[in-house]
Every structure is written in C-alpha cells, then in structure tokens.
Design a protein around this motif. Sequence first.
Motif, mmCIF file in Angstrom:
data_model
loop_
_atom_site.group_PDB
_atom_site.id
_atom_site.type_symbol
_atom_site.label_atom_id
_atom_site.label_comp_id
_atom_site.label_asym_id
_atom_site.label_seq_id
_atom_site.Cartn_x
_atom_site.Cartn_y
_atom_site.Cartn_z
ATOM 1 N N ALA A 140 3.590 -58.623 -36.551
ATOM 2 C CA ALA A 140 4.315 -58.453 -35.299
ATOM 3 C C ALA A 140 4.267 -56.995 -34.870
ATOM 4 O O ALA A 140 4.150 -56.092 -35.710
ATOM 5 C CB ALA A 140 5.760 -58.920 -35.447
ATOM 6 N N GLY A 141 4.370 -56.786 -33.565
ATOM 7 C CA GLY A 141 4.361 -55.437 -33.020
ATOM 8 C C GLY A 141 5.671 -54.714 -33.211
ATOM 9 O O GLY A 141 5.795 -53.545 -32.819
ATOM 10 N N THR A 142 6.659 -55.383 -33.789
ATOM 11 C CA THR A 142 7.955 -54.768 -34.067
ATOM 12 C C THR A 142 8.576 -55.424 -35.288
ATOM 13 O O THR A 142 8.372 -56.611 -35.525
ATOM 14 C CB THR A 142 8.917 -54.912 -32.871
ATOM 15 O OG1 THR A 142 10.195 -54.377 -33.212
ATOM 16 C CG2 THR A 142 9.079 -56.367 -32.468
ATOM 17 N N GLU A 143 9.310 -54.640 -36.067
ATOM 18 C CA GLU A 143 10.044 -55.191 -37.197
ATOM 19 C C GLU A 143 11.538 -55.280 -36.890
ATOM 20 O O GLU A 143 12.315 -55.749 -37.720
ATOM 21 C CB GLU A 143 9.832 -54.315 -38.446
ATOM 22 C CG GLU A 143 8.400 -54.321 -38.951
ATOM 23 C CD GLU A 143 8.245 -53.563 -40.259
ATOM 24 O OE1 GLU A 143 9.251 -52.974 -40.717
ATOM 25 O OE2 GLU A 143 7.134 -53.564 -40.816
ATOM 26 N N ASP A 144 11.915 -54.836 -35.703
ATOM 27 C CA ASP A 144 13.334 -54.756 -35.351
ATOM 28 C C ASP A 144 13.849 -55.965 -34.588
ATOM 29 O O ASP A 144 15.059 -56.167 -34.484
ATOM 30 C CB ASP A 144 13.601 -53.490 -34.523
ATOM 31 C CG ASP A 144 13.269 -52.227 -35.288
ATOM 32 O OD1 ASP A 144 13.576 -52.177 -36.497
ATOM 33 O OD2 ASP A 144 12.694 -51.303 -34.687
ATOM 34 N N PHE A 145 12.936 -56.766 -34.060
ATOM 35 C CA PHE A 145 13.336 -57.929 -33.277
ATOM 36 C C PHE A 145 12.608 -59.162 -33.788
ATOM 37 O O PHE A 145 11.534 -59.066 -34.386
ATOM 38 C CB PHE A 145 13.054 -57.707 -31.785
ATOM 39 C CG PHE A 145 13.795 -56.520 -31.228
ATOM 40 C CD1 PHE A 145 15.097 -56.656 -30.773
ATOM 41 C CD2 PHE A 145 13.195 -55.274 -31.193
ATOM 42 C CE1 PHE A 145 15.788 -55.567 -30.278
ATOM 43 C CE2 PHE A 145 13.876 -54.167 -30.698
ATOM 44 C CZ PHE A 145 15.181 -54.313 -30.238
ATOM 45 N N ALA A 146 13.205 -60.333 -33.551
ATOM 46 C CA ALA A 146 12.730 -61.569 -34.173
ATOM 47 C C ALA A 146 11.968 -62.459 -33.197
ATOM 48 O O ALA A 146 12.222 -62.454 -31.991
ATOM 49 C CB ALA A 146 13.910 -62.340 -34.756
ATOM 50 N N PHE A 147 11.064 -63.228 -33.758
ATOM 51 C CA PHE A 147 10.374 -64.291 -33.028
ATOM 52 C C PHE A 147 11.285 -65.511 -33.020
ATOM 53 O O PHE A 147 11.829 -65.905 -34.056
ATOM 54 C CB PHE A 147 9.055 -64.617 -33.730
ATOM 55 C CG PHE A 147 8.338 -65.815 -33.168
ATOM 56 C CD1 PHE A 147 7.641 -65.732 -31.977
ATOM 57 C CD2 PHE A 147 8.344 -67.027 -33.851
ATOM 58 C CE1 PHE A 147 6.965 -66.825 -31.465
ATOM 59 C CE2 PHE A 147 7.666 -68.125 -33.347
ATOM 60 C CZ PHE A 147 6.982 -68.021 -32.152
ATOM 61 N N LEU A 148 11.461 -66.111 -31.854
ATOM 62 C CA LEU A 148 12.335 -67.268 -31.715
ATOM 63 C C LEU A 148 11.516 -68.537 -31.555
ATOM 64 O O LEU A 148 10.604 -68.600 -30.733
ATOM 65 C CB LEU A 148 13.259 -67.108 -30.506
ATOM 66 C CG LEU A 148 14.176 -68.288 -30.168
ATOM 67 C CD1 LEU A 148 15.175 -68.537 -31.301
ATOM 68 C CD2 LEU A 148 14.925 -68.046 -28.861
ATOM 69 N N ILE A 149 11.839 -69.556 -32.348
ATOM 70 C CA ILE A 149 11.204 -70.859 -32.216
ATOM 71 C C ILE A 149 12.296 -71.920 -32.243
ATOM 72 O O ILE A 149 13.226 -71.845 -33.062
ATOM 73 C CB ILE A 149 10.150 -71.103 -33.324
ATOM 74 C CG1 ILE A 149 9.385 -72.410 -33.069
ATOM 75 C CG2 ILE A 149 10.774 -71.069 -34.712
ATOM 76 C CD1 ILE A 149 8.171 -72.580 -33.959
ATOM 77 N N SER A 150 12.204 -72.891 -31.337
ATOM 78 C CA SER A 150 13.259 -73.900 -31.236
ATOM 79 C C SER A 150 12.671 -75.249 -30.842
ATOM 80 O O SER A 150 11.490 -75.354 -30.501
ATOM 81 C CB SER A 150 14.315 -73.482 -30.210
ATOM 82 O OG SER A 150 13.794 -73.586 -28.894
ATOM 83 N N ASN A 151 13.517 -76.268 -30.881
ATOM 84 C CA ASN A 151 13.079 -77.615 -30.510
ATOM 85 C C ASN A 151 12.598 -77.679 -29.061
ATOM 86 O O ASN A 151 11.753 -78.490 -28.710
ATOM 87 C CB ASN A 151 14.188 -78.637 -30.753
ATOM 88 C CG ASN A 151 15.469 -78.288 -29.999
ATOM 89 O OD1 ASN A 151 15.638 -77.169 -29.506
ATOM 90 N ND2 ASN A 151 16.382 -79.229 -29.928
#
Length: 216
Positions: A140-151
């Motif tokens: 990822a281009g950042t370690e401070d923010f998260a990737f979100l995955i949902s239904n």
Amino acid sequence: MGKFFKIGCIGLVVIFLLLVVLVMFSSSDEDSEVTVTDNSDSQSDTASTEIETTEEEPAESKEVGSRSNPVPLGSTATITGNIYDEESNSFDATVDITIKEVKRGQEVLDILKAENEFNEDPADGFEYMMVTVEANVKEAGTEDFAFLISNGDFDFISEDGKTYEMISVVTPDELFEEIYSGGTSGGNFVGQVKIGEKVTLGYEDGDFKNVFFATQ
C-alpha cells in the motif's frame, strides 16, 4: 530535390508518431491484466496465471476475471485497490481477494435463522447464497490508513446478466473490514438468488475495472 526531402522527413515523423501510439496502447493493455493464483494445490501456491489469448478465440473471452472467464472458486485474484485518508486523498494498494467458500439453500437459511430468528425466509423460487471472502493487502502507498472491504462491494449477477438487488439479513461475521498494509482479514456476505442458478460475483477494483468471480 528539396521538396522531396521535406516530404520524406514528414513521412518519417508520421511513422515515428504511429510507433509511439502503438507502444502506448500495448503498455496500457498489460497494466490492465488481472493476475490469478490457483490455490488448489501446494505446487501452484506461487504460480501466477495471467491473461492468455489464442487465435481461435478473441482476447475478451479469455481474460481471467472477465464475466466469460471468472476467477475460479478458491483461486486468488490480485487487484488494484484504493485507500483514502481523512481528506479523501487516494493511495494505491495491491490486494489479494479470494472467495474461500460458497454455501446456498437450506444450509444457509439454517445458519441465518440460528444467527437471528427474525431473518425472513427467501422469496418463492429463490434461495440464500452465503459467500466467505478473504482479503490480503500485500502493498500500500500508506501504512497509516486502511483498505476497506465490505459486502456492498460485491454484486450477485444472474445467468442472464442481471444484478440481484441487495438484501438485508443479519449475517454471522458479516464482511466489513478495515485492513492495513500487510494485513489479512475477511468475512461473509449473503445474497438472494434463483434456486439452482449459476451465479457470478462482480467486484469493481480501484481502476474502475470489474473483476468477476465464480461461485461454483
């Protein structure tokens, strides 16, 4: 003589520009490929299968992850994802997505009833399908923010190409995960589909490209 020399120079410039355009198109095609890893046995854990084309069939029908050739159940698709910070700035992410398991019919209804007795029965002629998905943020281009995955990121698509309407049921371990770089997580999501119908799952990646997964 000078006139012919000028015409020759113009011709060379035109040929050069055409070559540049062809190279650009060739590069863009390679960037759009979906890489799929077959997890069926230990020998193929590290082997990646990219889009293959033959002279007999057009490239569109052979592209791994297309609707005509969806990612096989249990295989891993490596896709481009987006991570957003608090100011909506976007960071690229490389994400592995795997459909781990698919259940349907009475088995899913029993699971949903056990989770919440107020979950309704499916409509006549329909059944519930429950999908278990796993996602791994490889880079990822950042370690401070998260990737979100949902239904809500997945669509259930019928054999005749229609997208099923989203439903609301209380689902065990429902998919709604924030995953930071290097992390792996997952969950379940449920759809209502026609009994016995061959269903495909659709997911839109960070490049606005649809990636399709088989459910059987």
